[in-house]
Design a protein around this motif. Structure first.
Motif, PDB file in Angstrom:
ATOM      1  N   PRO A 169       0.649  -1.312  -0.133  1.00  0.00           N
ATOM      2  CA  PRO A 169      -0.055  -0.163  -0.120  1.00  0.00           C
ATOM      3  C   PRO A 169       0.872   1.304   0.018  1.00  0.00           C
ATOM      4  CG  PRO A 169      -0.956  -1.469   1.545  1.00  0.00           C
ATOM      5  CD  PRO A 169       0.530  -2.186   1.058  1.00  0.00           C
TER       6      PRO A 169
ATOM      7  N   TRP B  83      -6.790  -3.057   2.804  1.00  0.00           N
ATOM      8  CA  TRP B  83      -5.702  -3.173   2.130  1.00  0.00           C
ATOM      9  C   TRP B  83      -5.514  -4.865   1.683  1.00  0.00           C
ATOM     10  CZ3 TRP B  83      -1.485  -0.614   5.748  1.00  0.00           C
ATOM     11  CH2 TRP B  83      -1.622   0.874   5.223  1.00  0.00           C
TER      12      TRP B  83
ATOM     13  N   HIS C 195       3.851   2.318   7.118  1.00  0.00           N
ATOM     14  CA  HIS C 195       2.240   2.189   7.096  1.00  0.00           C
ATOM     15  C   HIS C 195       1.665   2.755   8.358  1.00  0.00           C
ATOM     16  CE1 HIS C 195       3.104  -0.673   3.686  1.00  0.00           C
ATOM     17  NE2 HIS C 195       2.402   0.220   2.928  1.00  0.00           N
TER      18      HIS C 195
END
Length: 462
Positions: A51, A86, A64
């Motif tokens: 991500p 995600w 993250h």
């Protein structure tokens, strides 16, 4: 260990559902994150969904933080919502979800709940605990407004648990996810002769070595290097006034000094060579004893408890030239430097006179009168007053609390004398015995630091 993980990943040609890279802090995490977020398409082509997250202008991030940040603040539902989104995105790409954030280092319990029913692999790095301590001190000044010198920090560490430095959280991750699902890798800074951490990371993922070399062919330069000594000392002094300025000013100072440190390849940060043999041996004895359960359970981490044969050359002098990092800061953020000077003048006029602040005034070229008053020494803590007020308190209790008070005032020889008197009154007092051991260890460390500084000064004079 890495080869075993690679074999496990390749069995059946299938990736796990999730890979969690949890740090540990100060083990090249920023470099890995910078590379991964810049090569998301390459990773996806190999079956890994990474991500997006932001980078600052020096290529540094917390990874993250969309998941790790809420977890630290107790917002588990918010973190889980993002994590599950995600996971769904990764499944839509028929890929393994790859998450990286060193703020996850202490979040084994909640992450095991998020990942229930999934095939999870945990990847982490661990460095020598003294290297970690030095990097931690550096980071405290860089990002957390610390003003303590290294010599102040080292004696305080002795007699105190330091599980985060020695990797004890890794045992909890292994308990939560299983030893076979954990890949724990020894880390050594590239400046100390270690390989690029990105290479070790991709090998741990099971990516073929030929593909790894192709990926690393456009490897970025240094990412989030520890501040070099001159930048670190300047930032330590600036921290005495930065807490009164807007947060953005602190960010601009950090960005500038981080960029300076990344470019100043002729300088270095503090390393083990800046510690005397006595100090280093004392720290190793204290830290490696705590690290023993980690190495016993994961023998592949044994090299993280060893000192590298490569030795950076120690500086011939303790004198630091702060002009270069200050000039870089003035070029990058002249308005912030002006804010700093104005804030310093305000504090000076309000009567502030501690040594670090006066040294900053000198560096900034701000006029001041040298202080001649002694700083007020700390007094009794509330719990000490309560202990002395008890009807059951005896002479040994009074002497014990006197010793603790003297210890807090850094009068360690007097503190040792008082605690030995207390022990004479109560020879079997386990609390008194622990306090004596702690004070004695601190005193020995102070003496070793003083001897080291004296030797350096003598060497510089000669």
């Amino acid at each position: 260990m890495i080869k075993r993980i690679i074999r496990t990943y390749r069995q059946g040609g299938k990736h796990p559902d999730v890979i969690l890279h949890i740090g540990a802090p100060k083990c090249g995490t920023s470099a890995i994150q910078r590379f991964c977020v810049s090569h998301r398409d390459d990773l996806l082509s190999m079956g890994y969904y990474y991500p997006e997250h932001t980078l600052d202008r020096n290529g540094v991030s917390g990874g993250h933080t969309q998941v790790a940040g809420p977890l630290i603040n107790g917002k588990h539902e918010q973190a889980n919502t993002t994590f599950q989104r995600w996971l769904a995105e990764a499944k839509a790409h028929k890929a393994c979800l790859l998450v990286s954030a060193e703020a996850l280092y202490g979040q084994h319990e909640v992450m095991s709940k998020f990942c229930q029913g999934l095939n999870v692999k945990v990847v982490a790095f661990l460095r020598h605990p003294i290297d970690y301590l030095l990097a931690n001190h550096n980071q405290g000044i860089k990002r957390h407004m610390e003003t303590r010198r290294l010599g102040q920090l080292l004696p305080e560490l002795l007699g105190r648990p330091a599980g985060h430095l020695v990797g004890l959280p890794l045992l909890k991750w292994a308990d939560a996810f299983g030893d076979g699902n954990c890949c724990f890798i020894p880390y050594r800074s590239p400046s100390a002769g270690g390989p690029p951490v990105e290479r070790l990371f991709f090998e741990a993922l099971g990516i073929p070595s030929q593909r790894v070399e192709t990926l690393l062919s456009d490897l970025e330069t240094i990412t989030n290097r520890s501040y070099v000594k001159s930048a670190l000392e300047l930032k330590r002094l600036l921290n005495t006034v930065l807490d009164g300025l807007p947060l953005n000013s602190a960010h601009q100072v950090d960005w500038s000094l981080q960029g300076y440190s990344d470019r100043a390849l002729h300088e270095q940060g503090y390393t083990m060579t800046d510690l005397s043999a006595e100090v280093r041996e004392g720290l190793e004895q204290h830290l490696l004893k705590q690290m023993a359960p980690v190495v016993e359970r994961f023998p592949e981490l044994a090299s993280a408890a060893m000192v590298s044969n490569r030795r950076e050359q120690a500086s011939a002098t303790n004198w630091l030239d702060l002009a270069a990092p200050l000039m870089a800061l003035e070029a990058d953020a002249p308005q912030v430097v002006e804010e700093l000077k104005q804030r310093a003048v305000t504090l000076r006029d309000q009567g502030r006179q501690d040594y670090a602040f006066c040294k900053l005034l000198d560096v900034l070229g701000v006029e001041f009168n040298e202080p001649n008053s002694q700083e007020k020494l700390p007094g009794l803590l509330p719990q000490q007053r309560r202990a002395l007020e008890k009807e059951t308190s005896r002479e040994a209790d009074y002497l014990r609390e006197l010793a603790v008070l003297l210890e807090r005032q850094d009068l360690l020889e007097d503190a040792l004398f008082a605690i030995e008197c207390a022990l004479g009154k109560r020879p079997n007092g386990s609390g008194i015995q622990r306090i004596k051991a702690r004070i004695k260890e601190k005193l020995e460390m102070h003496q070793a630091v003083a001897a080291s500084e004296s030797n350096r000064a003598t060497a510089a004079d000669s």
